[in-house]
Design a protein around this motif. Sequence first.
Motif, short mmCIF file in Angstrom:
data_model
loop_
_atom_site.label_atom_id
_atom_site.label_comp_id
_atom_site.label_asym_id
_atom_site.label_seq_id
_atom_site.Cartn_x
_atom_site.Cartn_y
_atom_site.Cartn_z
N ARG A 32 29.19 111.56 76.29
CA ARG A 32 29.49 112.89 75.77
C ARG A 32 28.30 113.79 75.97
NH1 ARG A 32 31.17 114.21 69.79
NH2 ARG A 32 32.18 116.13 70.42
N ARG A 35 28.42 119.87 77.11
CA ARG A 35 29.47 120.60 77.81
C ARG A 35 30.84 120.34 77.19
NH1 ARG A 35 27.45 124.72 80.56
NH2 ARG A 35 25.58 124.12 81.72
N ASP A 36 30.89 119.41 76.25
CA ASP A 36 32.17 119.02 75.67
C ASP A 36 32.53 119.82 74.42
OD1 ASP A 36 32.54 117.07 77.64
OD2 ASP A 36 31.38 115.61 76.51
N GLY A 37 31.85 120.93 74.19
CA GLY A 37 32.16 121.76 73.02
C GLY A 37 31.81 121.09 71.72
N VAL A 38 30.53 120.81 71.52
CA VAL A 38 30.10 120.00 70.37
C VAL A 38 29.66 120.84 69.17
CG1 VAL A 38 29.43 118.08 71.84
CG2 VAL A 38 27.74 119.83 71.28
N TYR A 39 29.74 122.15 69.26
CA TYR A 39 29.36 123.02 68.15
C TYR A 39 30.41 124.11 68.01
CZ TYR A 39 28.15 126.62 71.54
OH TYR A 39 28.23 127.56 72.53
N SER A 40 30.34 124.87 66.92
CA SER A 40 31.29 125.96 66.72
C SER A 40 30.57 127.31 66.79
CB SER A 40 31.99 125.82 65.36
OG SER A 40 31.08 126.08 64.31
N PRO A 122 29.75 125.57 76.23
CA PRO A 122 30.96 126.04 75.54
C PRO A 122 31.01 125.59 74.09
CG PRO A 122 31.48 124.17 76.95
CD PRO A 122 30.06 124.55 77.27
N ALA A 123 31.57 126.44 73.25
CA ALA A 123 31.77 126.10 71.85
C ALA A 123 33.06 125.31 71.70
CB ALA A 123 31.81 127.36 71.00
N GLY A 124 33.17 124.58 70.61
CA GLY A 124 34.38 123.83 70.30
C GLY A 124 34.94 124.27 68.97
N ARG A 125 35.86 123.52 68.44
CA ARG A 125 36.46 123.87 67.15
C ARG A 125 35.64 123.34 65.99
NH1 ARG A 125 42.99 122.80 68.05
NH2 ARG A 125 43.28 124.33 69.74
#
Length: 320
Positions: A32, A35-40, A122-125
């Motif tokens: 992981r 790049r896998d959107g690990v923050y919001s 990138p941000a994630g949820r």
Amino acid sequence: MSSRLMRFAVSVPACTLAASLLASAQAPASSRTARDGVYSDEQARRGQAVYRDKCASCHGAALAGANAPPLAGDAFLGVWGGPVAELVDKIQHTMPQDDPGKLTRPQSTDVVAYMLQVGKFPAGRAELSADAAVQKPISLVAGFTAPAASVVSAAGQRTFPPAGNLNQVMRGILFPSSNLIFTVQTHDPAAPAPKRPANQSNDQAFSTFEWGQGIYKGWEIVDYAAIALAESAPLLLEPGRRCENGRPVPVTDPDWIKFTLELAETGRAAYKAAQTRNQEVVSDFTEQIANACLHCHQVYRDKRGRTPGDLTNQSARCTK
């Protein structure tokens, strides 16, 4: 096809699937990355507020570096491309430099979230957890490998990439070694070590010189300090070293090379002076050490700040 062969044929893909699932289950979570959107986005907004208050004055409003290195871009990722947990640890325990240890782990994690946002990750949820165990399997760069402690060239020559920045080398080796020799101006190395109270151990000595005298003789300390100057000077020409502000050390600049050679020669001359075991000779020689440092500092360190007479503009150091 016989039922036996049929069972075997079916079992092959079944085993392949089972092996695939097992490998997936056993695959390190470090696959992981950021790049896998690990923050919001909300977490990054909180981190931005902390960054502006605690970090921007050194690292710059846009994380591009100022008095301290940039916190985004290829140069940054080349050093901090590993586990996110290590970056959070660094911030929590050592930043800000003038008041370390005051940020909580959640605050430090939020700052990293903001750094990721500025770095175009990138941000994630979901938010990046502040739990170190959760952070550790996440790396900033896929397949990141920390710089090796040493490298062997095709010709078989072993080299050692820099472990610290220029400021760390200066303050860790050159500054204390020079000051040990400067101490000869006021302290005769041949004099008996000062007596301490019976309840004061050697590691509670007042100065580095006194501490050293508890182990080595006074003149030996001066010898070792002079050798440290001569031997460590070439470290200033090590390719890849950076200044505290993140700028590359100008290792190919003729003036930088000239000043480095002057320092190396001064260290050797200091050792020769110390061999006289004459306090006055070494005391007089300390001016040459001061001048060797000054010649370089005037060109690369002492940069004008915002006010007249202010020569502490760290962001411009390592440039002419």
